[in-house]
Motif scaffolding. Structure first.
Motif, PDB file in Angstrom:
ATOM      1  N   LEU A 199      56.990   3.702 -20.111  1.00  0.00           N
ATOM      2  CA  LEU A 199      55.665   4.010 -21.212  1.00  0.00           C
ATOM      3  C   LEU A 199      56.862   4.829 -21.906  1.00  0.00           C
ATOM      4  O   LEU A 199      58.068   5.317 -21.964  1.00  0.00           O
ATOM      5  CB  LEU A 199      55.173   5.612 -20.928  1.00  0.00           C
ATOM      6  N   PHE A 200      56.544   3.631 -23.990  1.00  0.00           N
ATOM      7  CA  PHE A 200      57.436   4.401 -24.709  1.00  0.00           C
ATOM      8  C   PHE A 200      56.887   5.158 -25.903  1.00  0.00           C
ATOM      9  O   PHE A 200      55.307   5.228 -25.770  1.00  0.00           O
ATOM     10  CB  PHE A 200      57.647   2.964 -25.825  1.00  0.00           C
ATOM     11  N   LYS A 201      57.934   6.322 -26.308  1.00  0.00           N
ATOM     12  CA  LYS A 201      57.340   6.879 -27.609  1.00  0.00           C
ATOM     13  C   LYS A 201      58.394   6.681 -28.605  1.00  0.00           C
ATOM     14  O   LYS A 201      59.846   7.077 -28.439  1.00  0.00           O
ATOM     15  CB  LYS A 201      58.147   9.109 -26.997  1.00  0.00           C
ATOM     16  N   ASN A 202      58.011   6.606 -29.314  1.00  0.00           N
ATOM     17  CA  ASN A 202      58.632   5.694 -30.783  1.00  0.00           C
ATOM     18  C   ASN A 202      59.476   4.595 -29.720  1.00  0.00           C
ATOM     19  O   ASN A 202      60.789   4.610 -31.021  1.00  0.00           O
ATOM     20  CB  ASN A 202      59.406   7.433 -31.105  1.00  0.00           C
ATOM     21  N   ASP A 203      59.311   3.945 -29.906  1.00  0.00           N
ATOM     22  CA  ASP A 203      60.245   2.440 -29.001  1.00  0.00           C
ATOM     23  C   ASP A 203      61.269   3.379 -27.691  1.00  0.00           C
ATOM     24  O   ASP A 203      61.910   1.638 -27.669  1.00  0.00           O
ATOM     25  CB  ASP A 203      60.862   1.722 -30.250  1.00  0.00           C
ATOM     26  N   GLU A 204      61.717   4.556 -27.512  1.00  0.00           N
ATOM     27  CA  GLU A 204      62.400   4.782 -26.890  1.00  0.00           C
ATOM     28  C   GLU A 204      61.661   4.634 -25.108  1.00  0.00           C
ATOM     29  O   GLU A 204      60.943   5.604 -25.558  1.00  0.00           O
ATOM     30  CB  GLU A 204      62.849   6.153 -27.184  1.00  0.00           C
ATOM     31  N   GLU A 205      61.875   3.998 -24.450  1.00  0.00           N
ATOM     32  CA  GLU A 205      61.238   4.182 -22.848  1.00  0.00           C
ATOM     33  C   GLU A 205      61.345   5.948 -22.331  1.00  0.00           C
ATOM     34  O   GLU A 205      62.547   5.940 -21.876  1.00  0.00           O
ATOM     35  CB  GLU A 205      61.583   2.739 -22.446  1.00  0.00           C
TER      36      GLU A 205
END
Ligand code: ZN
Length: 203
Positions: free
Chosen positions: A133-139
């Motif tokens: 899962l990525f949040k704001n492109d951070e894993e």
């Protein structure tokens, strides 16, 4: 249709929430009204200040079954997916501490994100699938199905002794470590074996 969810299925996630290691799968159900309509944003509900994402591998049931033997479980699904089990963690903690059911914290409207489905034949081994899962492109979450305490076929055998499975039912197989809070304007995306299966915005 119904959504059957497995809790505490990855050791690293059990530890991060300080939960006891279960000997049997922890099972709960979300109603069909929990499904977040495709392409829709997720609105943080007013009753929670701590909505957590939990990325999970999904299985779609293709025919009716009851008391399914583990070795025949593969005959009951053809498609694999990825989704989010949104959880009102603050409400869940309150309910857990009182020994009450989690439904309000787990089954609210929009709490089940169901991404694109892929044929299981795309994958060589369902017990070795990487997902993130990525949040704001951070894993933020990274898992592999080989780390599940209860594997897909065992889950199907187990839950079908309590609940008749029907065509279209979806099983959420539990989340690995890294669960966390969402904030307005966050952007989440889920990837299974290099393929993006969902993306959504938090409002
Ligand atoms: Zn979950």
């Amino acid at each position: 249709m119904k959504i059957i969810c497995i809790g505490r299925n990855y050791t690293d996630h059990i530890k991060e929430l300080d939960n006891v290691m279960p000997t049997e799968p922890v099972v709960f159900i979300k109603p069909d009204s929990a499904i977040l309509p495709k392409e829709q944003d997720f609105y943080i509900p007013e009753f929670s200040d701590n909505i957590h994402y939990e990325v999970e591998v999904l299985v779609k049931i293709k025919k009716v079954g009851k008391h399914i033997d583990q070795k025949f479980a593969p005959n009951y699904y053809d498609e694999i997916g990825l989704g989010i089990d949104f959880t009102a963690r603050d409400l869940q903690q309150q309910l857990k501490s009182k020994g009450l059911p989690w439904e309000k914290a787990k089954g609210f409207d929009g709490s089940a994100v169901i991404g694109k489905w892929l044929p299981k034949s795309n994958f060589e081994n369902l017990n070795d699938l990487n997902f993130s899962l990525f949040k704001n492109d951070e894993e933020v979450q990274k898992g592999n199905t080989k780390l599940m305490l209860h594997k897909i076929d065992d889950i199907i055998a187990y839950v079908s002794t309590y609940f008749m499975l029907k065509k279209g039912d979806v099983i959420f197989t539990g989340t690995p470590a890294g669960v966390g809070k969402v904030e307005p304007n966050d952007y989440l995306s889920g990837v299974l074996e290099e393929q993006e299966l969902f993306k959504l915005k938090i409002k």
